[in-house]
Design a protein around this motif. Sequence first.
Motif, PDB file in Angstrom:
ATOM      1  N   ARG A 172       0.830  -1.203   0.000  1.00 48.43           N
ATOM      2  CA  ARG A 172       0.000   0.000   0.000  1.00 48.43           C
ATOM      3  C   ARG A 172       0.868   1.257   0.000  1.00 48.43           C
ATOM      4  N   LYS A 173       1.970   1.183   0.713  1.00 49.51           N
ATOM      5  CA  LYS A 173       2.897   2.321   0.715  1.00 49.51           C
ATOM      6  C   LYS A 173       3.519   2.500  -0.670  1.00 49.51           C
ATOM      7  N   LYS A 174       3.854   1.393  -1.319  1.00 45.98           N
ATOM      8  CA  LYS A 174       4.410   1.478  -2.674  1.00 45.98           C
ATOM      9  C   LYS A 174       3.413   2.120  -3.632  1.00 45.98           C
ATOM     10  N   ILE A 175       2.124   1.800  -3.460  1.00 45.68           N
ATOM     11  CA  ILE A 175       1.093   2.416  -4.301  1.00 45.68           C
ATOM     12  C   ILE A 175       1.120   3.937  -4.117  1.00 45.68           C
ATOM     13  N   ASP A 176       1.122   4.376  -2.868  1.00 44.98           N
ATOM     14  CA  ASP A 176       1.117   5.818  -2.575  1.00 44.98           C
ATOM     15  C   ASP A 176       2.343   6.515  -3.161  1.00 44.98           C
ATOM     16  N   ILE A 177       3.509   5.881  -3.018  1.00 41.19           N
ATOM     17  CA  ILE A 177       4.744   6.514  -3.487  1.00 41.19           C
ATOM     18  C   ILE A 177       4.800   6.553  -5.005  1.00 41.19           C
ATOM     19  N   HIS A 178       4.429   5.460  -5.655  1.00 45.12           N
ATOM     20  CA  HIS A 178       4.396   5.479  -7.126  1.00 45.12           C
ATOM     21  C   HIS A 178       3.415   6.536  -7.628  1.00 45.12           C
ATOM     22  N   ASN A 179       2.290   6.673  -6.955  1.00 44.52           N
ATOM     23  CA  ASN A 179       1.307   7.687  -7.341  1.00 44.52           C
ATOM     24  C   ASN A 179       1.903   9.087  -7.229  1.00 44.52           C
ATOM     25  N   ALA A 180       2.549   9.366  -6.103  1.00 43.64           N
ATOM     26  CA  ALA A 180       3.159  10.684  -5.900  1.00 43.64           C
ATOM     27  C   ALA A 180       4.303  10.916  -6.869  1.00 43.64           C
ATOM     28  N   MET A 181       5.119   9.885  -7.093  1.00 48.14           N
ATOM     29  CA  MET A 181       6.244  10.032  -8.021  1.00 48.14           C
ATOM     30  C   MET A 181       5.745  10.286  -9.441  1.00 48.14           C
ATOM     31  N   GLY A 182       4.657   9.615  -9.814  1.00 46.38           N
ATOM     32  CA  GLY A 182       4.094   9.862 -11.136  1.00 46.38           C
ATOM     33  C   GLY A 182       3.665  11.303 -11.303  1.00 46.38           C
ATOM     34  N   LEU A 183       2.964  11.829 -10.316  1.00 48.21           N
ATOM     35  CA  LEU A 183       2.543  13.225 -10.373  1.00 48.21           C
ATOM     36  C   LEU A 183       3.749  14.165 -10.352  1.00 48.21           C
ATOM     37  N   GLY A 184       4.780  13.781  -9.608  1.00 49.99           N
ATOM     38  CA  GLY A 184       5.965  14.632  -9.491  1.00 49.99           C
ATOM     39  C   GLY A 184       6.803  14.691 -10.747  1.00 49.99           C
ATOM     40  N   TYR A 185       6.593  13.755 -11.679  1.00 42.42           N
ATOM     41  CA  TYR A 185       7.328  13.768 -12.954  1.00 42.42           C
ATOM     42  C   TYR A 185       6.528  14.432 -14.071  1.00 42.42           C
ATOM     43  N   VAL A 186       5.332  14.950 -13.754  1.00 40.74           N
ATOM     44  CA  VAL A 186       4.431  15.385 -14.814  1.00 40.74           C
ATOM     45  C   VAL A 186       5.021  16.489 -15.682  1.00 40.74           C
ATOM     46  N   PHE A 187       5.842  17.377 -15.115  1.00 39.39           N
ATOM     47  CA  PHE A 187       6.421  18.459 -15.910  1.00 39.39           C
ATOM     48  C   PHE A 187       7.640  18.005 -16.720  1.00 39.39           C
ATOM     49  N   ASP A 188       8.254  16.913 -16.317  1.00 37.69           N
ATOM     50  CA  ASP A 188       9.540  16.523 -16.896  1.00 37.69           C
ATOM     51  C   ASP A 188       9.451  15.445 -17.960  1.00 37.69           C
ATOM     52  N   SER A 189       8.584  14.452 -17.735  1.00 38.40           N
ATOM     53  CA  SER A 189       8.589  13.303 -18.633  1.00 38.40           C
ATOM     54  C   SER A 189       7.265  12.561 -18.564  1.00 38.40           C
ATOM     55  N   TYR A 190       6.567  12.494 -19.677  1.00 36.94           N
ATOM     56  CA  TYR A 190       5.324  11.725 -19.727  1.00 36.94           C
ATOM     57  C   TYR A 190       5.595  10.259 -19.440  1.00 36.94           C
ATOM     58  N   GLU A 191       6.674   9.718 -20.034  1.00 42.08           N
ATOM     59  CA  GLU A 191       6.974   8.298 -19.877  1.00 42.08           C
ATOM     60  C   GLU A 191       7.241   7.936 -18.420  1.00 42.08           C
ATOM     61  N   GLN A 192       8.054   8.749 -17.732  1.00 38.72           N
ATOM     62  CA  GLN A 192       8.333   8.441 -16.330  1.00 38.72           C
ATOM     63  C   GLN A 192       7.108   8.654 -15.443  1.00 38.72           C
TER      64      GLN A 192
END
Length: 354
Positions: free
Chosen positions: A215-235
């Motif tokens: 569940r923690k991994k889900i939260d972190i991947h979700n946040a990391m995905g949002l945190g890459y939104v300006f830099d890289s669509y793929e990441q």
Amino acid sequence: MGNARLESLLRKEQTSQAHSLIQPFLHQETDWSMDQIFHILSASNQLEDAIEGMRQFCLQTNLSENMRVGLEFLYSHGFLDDLELLIEKNLASSNEQNRNWAKLYRVIFNRRKRRQKPHEYLTRLSAFHVAERELICMKDMLHVYAYFELRQYGMLGNYVDRLQSMIYDIDNEMLRQLFQIKLDEIWMTYYWKRNEMIMARKYGYKILKQTFNPRKKIDIHNAMGLGYVFDSYEQAIGHARDGLHIAQDINHSPGIYGISNYTIPFISAFHRQVEGVQSNDQAEMAHIALANGDIETCVSILEAFSNLSPFQQYYLGKAKKDKHLLEESHRRFIKEQSDYFYAMMPLQELKQLT
């Protein structure tokens, strides 16, 4: 045989296996710390079996310290039904320290079950006068979670330094590790909202490497995905999909719904990669329409709202090329939420309009 019946039988078999794994430790638990037990179990068993073994150990232990640390283990791994049982067991303890821990974890449990809003559990916290370092840490973390839910990210800095100092001095190894992962997540959010993404990602990747909690991994991947939104669509979309896959693997409904209806549509619409992308959320439906060039639908959806969030003001301002709306969105992200990351969205759009 139905899926529910099969899952029930598998669960019973796993529980039985876990019970046999922990019996030697229960008979000699004064000789072993919980951290040592977990490392022994995980070295000779599948990780999910080791976690299940620790879940059983937390419920069956009668050693006062293990009963207290077990509260955090169960909470950190999302075993909320078991947490409620262990709270009751600690409340019935003759040890006053255990009863105090149980009272605080009752607040934590109610928060996690959405039974109390931030202002409500902050009010309850004010009635708790604690002196133990561990409980002070938990109180501080609950304050941080409340401010996070209220989107008052600027308040996080009032707690992180003190938390780091206190966690460093906690004697119990397992508790210190569990608290450190939680603090690392706070640090990640703190730097993310300050738009200091190198530091935010450092903590995000650290948590993904160290946590055993899906569940923690889900939260972190979700946040990391949002945190890459300006830099890289793929990441960005890669992290979001990784989080969704984990959520689907463990049938975690909140994670599946949130990533499917908010995170993936948001990332996709921001990058105009919306083929086949849908959402049940009205604002993200408007965002998808905007990405498709359907300005009329976007504006129609958003102008029907009685009050617009900073995000929705950004979507509407972008659709109508309205500088006032974009400026207001930028101001609100910073003044109301101390969110310098998402404040970049209307700012970038304003630069394109000048």
